[in-house]
Design a protein around this motif. Sequence first.
Motif, PDB file in Angstrom:
ATOM      1  N   GLY A 200      46.428  46.992  47.133  1.00 20.47           N
ATOM      2  CA  GLY A 200      47.082  45.981  46.326  1.00 20.47           C
ATOM      3  C   GLY A 200      46.308  44.685  46.156  1.00 20.47           C
ATOM      4  N   ALA A 201      45.061  44.657  46.618  1.00 20.31           N
ATOM      5  CA  ALA A 201      44.285  43.409  46.549  1.00 20.31           C
ATOM      6  C   ALA A 201      43.704  43.160  45.161  1.00 20.31           C
ATOM      7  CB  ALA A 201      43.153  43.444  47.574  1.00 20.31           C
ATOM      8  N   VAL A 202      43.488  44.225  44.369  1.00 18.11           N
ATOM      9  CA  VAL A 202      42.797  44.063  43.085  1.00 18.11           C
ATOM     10  C   VAL A 202      43.615  44.708  41.970  1.00 18.11           C
ATOM     11  CG1 VAL A 202      40.660  44.435  41.801  1.00 18.11           C
ATOM     12  CG2 VAL A 202      40.586  44.171  44.295  1.00 18.11           C
ATOM     13  N   HIS A 203      43.889  43.917  40.917  1.00 13.57           N
ATOM     14  CA  HIS A 203      44.566  44.413  39.713  1.00 13.57           C
ATOM     15  C   HIS A 203      43.601  44.202  38.554  1.00 13.57           C
ATOM     16  CE1 HIS A 203      47.915  43.905  36.487  1.00 13.57           C
ATOM     17  NE2 HIS A 203      47.624  45.187  36.641  1.00 13.57           N
ATOM     18  N   ALA A 204      42.802  45.228  38.255  1.00 14.69           N
ATOM     19  CA  ALA A 204      41.723  45.067  37.274  1.00 14.69           C
ATOM     20  C   ALA A 204      41.447  46.390  36.576  1.00 14.69           C
ATOM     21  CB  ALA A 204      40.450  44.558  37.965  1.00 14.69           C
ATOM     22  N   THR A 205      40.742  46.283  35.459  1.00 18.08           N
ATOM     23  CA  THR A 205      40.228  47.441  34.733  1.00 18.08           C
ATOM     24  C   THR A 205      38.847  47.087  34.218  1.00 18.08           C
ATOM     25  OG1 THR A 205      40.742  49.051  32.979  1.00 18.08           O
ATOM     26  CG2 THR A 205      41.226  46.741  32.495  1.00 18.08           C
ATOM     27  N   ASP A 206      38.238  47.963  33.440  1.00 13.46           N
ATOM     28  CA  ASP A 206      36.948  47.631  32.834  1.00 13.46           C
ATOM     29  C   ASP A 206      37.094  47.647  31.318  1.00 13.46           C
ATOM     30  OD1 ASP A 206      34.669  49.906  31.678  1.00 13.46           O
ATOM     31  OD2 ASP A 206      36.695  50.553  32.184  1.00 13.46           O
ATOM     32  N   TYR A 207      36.050  47.209  30.624  1.00 16.72           N
ATOM     33  CA  TYR A 207      36.115  47.074  29.168  1.00 16.72           C
ATOM     34  C   TYR A 207      36.288  48.416  28.464  1.00 16.72           C
ATOM     35  CZ  TYR A 207      34.861  42.151  29.510  1.00 16.72           C
ATOM     36  OH  TYR A 207      34.882  40.806  29.790  1.00 16.72           O
ATOM     37  N   SER A 208      35.705  49.490  29.000  1.00 19.51           N
ATOM     38  CA  SER A 208      35.826  50.785  28.323  1.00 19.51           C
ATOM     39  C   SER A 208      37.266  51.279  28.340  1.00 19.51           C
ATOM     40  CB  SER A 208      34.891  51.822  28.966  1.00 19.51           C
ATOM     41  OG  SER A 208      35.319  52.183  30.266  1.00 19.51           O
ATOM     42  N   ASN A 209      37.931  51.160  29.479  1.00 24.68           N
ATOM     43  CA  ASN A 209      39.331  51.583  29.568  1.00 24.68           C
ATOM     44  C   ASN A 209      40.246  50.662  28.767  1.00 24.68           C
ATOM     45  OD1 ASN A 209      39.907  53.953  31.456  1.00 24.68           O
ATOM     46  ND2 ASN A 209      38.435  52.783  32.678  1.00 24.68           N
ATOM     47  N   ALA A 210      40.018  49.363  28.855  1.00 29.00           N
ATOM     48  CA  ALA A 210      40.868  48.418  28.117  1.00 29.00           C
ATOM     49  C   ALA A 210      40.781  48.657  26.619  1.00 29.00           C
ATOM     50  CB  ALA A 210      40.451  46.978  28.455  1.00 29.00           C
ATOM     51  N   SER A 211      39.560  48.928  26.120  1.00 31.53           N
ATOM     52  CA  SER A 211      39.377  49.068  24.672  1.00 31.53           C
ATOM     53  C   SER A 211      40.039  50.315  24.119  1.00 31.53           C
ATOM     54  CB  SER A 211      37.877  49.087  24.328  1.00 31.53           C
ATOM     55  OG  SER A 211      37.264  50.274  24.797  1.00 31.53           O
ATOM     56  N   ALA A 212      40.378  51.276  24.993  1.00 32.90           N
ATOM     57  CA  ALA A 212      41.002  52.518  24.540  1.00 32.90           C
ATOM     58  C   ALA A 212      42.522  52.454  24.553  1.00 32.90           C
ATOM     59  CB  ALA A 212      40.530  53.680  25.408  1.00 32.90           C
ATOM     60  N   THR A 213      43.085  51.322  24.933  1.00 40.38           N
ATOM     61  CA  THR A 213      44.552  51.214  24.988  1.00 40.38           C
ATOM     62  C   THR A 213      45.182  50.957  23.636  1.00 40.38           C
ATOM     63  OG1 THR A 213      44.480  48.830  25.416  1.00 40.38           O
ATOM     64  CG2 THR A 213      44.479  50.298  27.352  1.00 40.38           C
ATOM     65  N   GLY A 214      44.416  50.374  22.699  1.00 41.75           N
ATOM     66  CA  GLY A 214      44.985  49.939  21.426  1.00 41.75           C
ATOM     67  C   GLY A 214      45.525  48.523  21.486  1.00 41.75           C
ATOM     68  N   ILE A 215      45.486  47.892  22.667  1.00 41.14           N
ATOM     69  CA  ILE A 215      46.016  46.537  22.847  1.00 41.14           C
ATOM     70  C   ILE A 215      44.883  45.538  23.035  1.00 41.14           C
ATOM     71  CG2 ILE A 215      47.681  45.160  24.199  1.00 41.14           C
ATOM     72  CD1 ILE A 215      48.854  47.757  25.237  1.00 41.14           C
ATOM     73  N   PHE A 216      43.664  46.037  23.121  1.00 39.13           N
ATOM     74  CA  PHE A 216      42.501  45.207  23.419  1.00 39.13           C
ATOM     75  C   PHE A 216      41.741  44.909  22.133  1.00 39.13           C
ATOM     76  CE2 PHE A 216      38.144  44.476  24.946  1.00 39.13           C
ATOM     77  CZ  PHE A 216      38.367  43.599  26.005  1.00 39.13           C
ATOM     78  N   ASP A 217      41.321  43.672  21.965  1.00 37.66           N
ATOM     79  CA  ASP A 217      40.540  43.259  20.801  1.00 37.66           C
ATOM     80  C   ASP A 217      39.058  43.446  21.115  1.00 37.66           C
ATOM     81  OD1 ASP A 217      39.147  41.925  18.791  1.00 37.66           O
ATOM     82  OD2 ASP A 217      40.665  40.362  18.570  1.00 37.66           O
ATOM     83  N   SER A 218      38.460  44.517  20.577  1.00 41.26           N
ATOM     84  CA  SER A 218      37.065  44.833  20.881  1.00 41.26           C
ATOM     85  C   SER A 218      36.083  43.886  20.196  1.00 41.26           C
ATOM     86  CB  SER A 218      36.753  46.283  20.477  1.00 41.26           C
ATOM     87  OG  SER A 218      37.496  47.192  21.258  1.00 41.26           O
ATOM     88  N   TYR A 219      36.579  43.094  19.244  1.00 41.63           N
ATOM     89  CA  TYR A 219      35.722  42.105  18.589  1.00 41.63           C
ATOM     90  C   TYR A 219      35.648  40.825  19.425  1.00 41.63           C
ATOM     91  CZ  TYR A 219      36.114  45.138  14.509  1.00 41.63           C
ATOM     92  OH  TYR A 219      36.068  46.210  13.647  1.00 41.63           O
ATOM     93  N   GLN A 220      36.797  40.389  19.954  1.00 42.28           N
ATOM     94  CA  GLN A 220      36.843  39.173  20.767  1.00 42.28           C
ATOM     95  C   GLN A 220      36.679  39.465  22.257  1.00 42.28           C
ATOM     96  OE1 GLN A 220      36.999  36.144  19.335  1.00 42.28           O
ATOM     97  NE2 GLN A 220      37.006  37.200  17.348  1.00 42.28           N
ATOM     98  N   MET A 221      36.740  40.754  22.636  1.00 39.73           N
ATOM     99  CA  MET A 221      36.584  41.205  24.024  1.00 39.73           C
ATOM    100  C   MET A 221      37.644  40.618  24.953  1.00 39.73           C
ATOM    101  SD  MET A 221      34.094  43.437  24.156  1.00 39.73           S
ATOM    102  CE  MET A 221      33.270  43.464  25.750  1.00 39.73           C
ATOM    103  N   CYS A 222      38.899  40.728  24.513  1.00 36.14           N
ATOM    104  CA  CYS A 222      40.016  40.262  25.332  1.00 36.14           C
ATOM    105  C   CYS A 222      41.287  40.991  24.884  1.00 36.14           C
ATOM    106  CB  CYS A 222      40.197  38.752  25.206  1.00 36.14           C
ATOM    107  SG  CYS A 222      40.604  38.209  23.531  1.00 36.14           S
ATOM    108  N   TRP A 223      42.338  40.919  25.707  1.00 35.63           N
ATOM    109  CA  TRP A 223      43.628  41.458  25.291  1.00 35.63           C
ATOM    110  C   TRP A 223      44.081  40.731  24.035  1.00 35.63           C
ATOM    111  CZ3 TRP A 223      44.471  45.843  27.505  1.00 35.63           C
ATOM    112  CH2 TRP A 223      44.102  46.067  28.823  1.00 35.63           C
ATOM    113  N   SER A 224      44.625  41.454  23.089  1.00 38.93           N
ATOM    114  CA  SER A 224      44.974  40.876  21.789  1.00 38.93           C
ATOM    115  C   SER A 224      46.278  40.086  21.878  1.00 38.93           C
ATOM    116  CB  SER A 224      45.108  41.985  20.736  1.00 38.93           C
ATOM    117  OG  SER A 224      45.578  41.454  19.517  1.00 38.93           O
ATOM    118  N   GLY A 225      46.145  38.778  21.884  1.00 33.65           N
ATOM    119  CA  GLY A 225      47.319  37.916  21.913  1.00 33.65           C
ATOM    120  C   GLY A 225      48.162  38.081  20.659  1.00 33.65           C
ATOM    121  N   MET A 226      47.498  38.291  19.515  1.00 31.50           N
ATOM    122  CA  MET A 226      48.222  38.444  18.259  1.00 31.50           C
ATOM    123  C   MET A 226      49.072  39.716  18.278  1.00 31.50           C
ATOM    124  SD  MET A 226      46.786  38.850  14.342  1.00 31.50           S
ATOM    125  CE  MET A 226      46.337  40.570  14.566  1.00 31.50           C
TER     126      MET A 226
END
Length: 522
Positions: A200-226
Amino acid sequence: MGSPRNGFMKDLYILSVDVGTTSIRGHVYDKEANIKGSSSEKISLLYPNPGWVELDPEELWLQFVSVAKAAVQAAGLQMKQITALGISTQRATFTTWSRKTGETFHNFISWQDRRASELVTSWNNSFTMKALHGSSKVLHFITRRKQFLAASIVTFSTQHVTFRLAWALQNLKKVQEAVEEGNCCFGTIDTWLLYRLTKGAVHATDYSNASATGIFDSYQMCWSGMLCSLISLPLSIFPTVENTSHKFGSTDTSIFGVPIPIMSLVADQQAAMFGECCFDTGDVKITMGTGTFININTGNKPHTSISGLYPVVGWKIGQEVVYLAEGNAADTGTAIKWAQGLDLFSDPAETEAMANSVPDADGVCFVPSFSGLQAPLNDPHACASFMGLKPSTTKSHLVRAILESTAFRNKQLYEIMSEETNIPVTNIRADGGVCNNSFVMQLTADLFNRKINRPRHFDMSSLGAAFIAGLGIGFWSSKEELKCLGCTEKVFYPQNVWKNYKPVIDRWEKALTRSMHWYSKP
């Protein structure tokens, strides 16, 4: 270079575990990327309701630990000889859990799950989406920025996390309450395993997994706030996104007896791309497993598609970001497993000989769409079907039609990828269980009119996670060294001009059309 835990690098090894859709596989690799020991266990999929596909998080965790230990034992090694752990996982399968206790609120909801299909259809046809498309077209015209072009044509899919997560937030009271209390963590399988491995010490992922969720902005490289604002997804539940090669932490001593550095988290298709050493722009990888995934390396820029290809982050190592364009067909291995369940054959290894035992499929066409049709047709309501059955049809004809459909879908994806990206293809490499089938491989090479390399080891996702972890700790020094470790088992050269198959493909495309919109409401 020696390691603090052991005197010489030659006495150390990399452990890599790949959590696929149907199995968990663990391999131990030496410095020459030879497999010293392996273990695997089948994953039990749960089907609580029609269209629902789930996994038990606790069972998956216990299997992960069991496979990791068994692989090291099979190699005749001790855990202290493992210098790093790499983890590759199926993408877009997620759960949520309590930040305070670590207790999951529900089973993993699989990427194959279709419970949110009505929600997806509703949104894709909504006034909000039409307004988004219209405003994005205007912004693209003004700014010429590709992310606005992408937004002007985007449609949602059940394969992405977005609306399955929205469904959970709308229908599961425990999740709703945890979000309100600031006590909810979201994670795909990699994030969940990392959380458990670090107690339970680390709550993280990497860019490859995040970008495959459909919720990640691969242009801005962050979770899509919009997007999160549009669909009411709370940003507070998402994990931190780190480089693909990163020291995410170490395994808690209570799990393996010694702390093992976790040096890579990577999504399975991107991991396979790395394992195939597709490091250069124009390199193509075809993975034929449960589904087929075709990826092309597009370099340091994401590709904006108008036909349903998806831009994902391949990996981020240091400052380097590599993007891939991806197309997929969801039911490759699924169709073969289904046919086996019907007793068309007892072992998938028999299918190659069965297909070659007849000159053609006797006019039979198979449409592989148990989960709808993906790019370039993009119809979630298509049905799977056999067409053209006759009294003369045999099991061998049916099997050949199934295998042909795999190659035909490969051709569709390859052609749209080539046309859209306009990137000259340099190399094509294949992996995954179905690439064992030389009938499918040869027909694919014929239809592409390109040579295709099949590697000696088919589990490229595991190898890719190992390569990334090994680079991170200096086990291997460079990508050039990794290229020297690759080994091709067979090269398939095109033997027949694809036009010889044109009448068959035309008939198959007619069958595709008839299978589309089958499950649409009247």
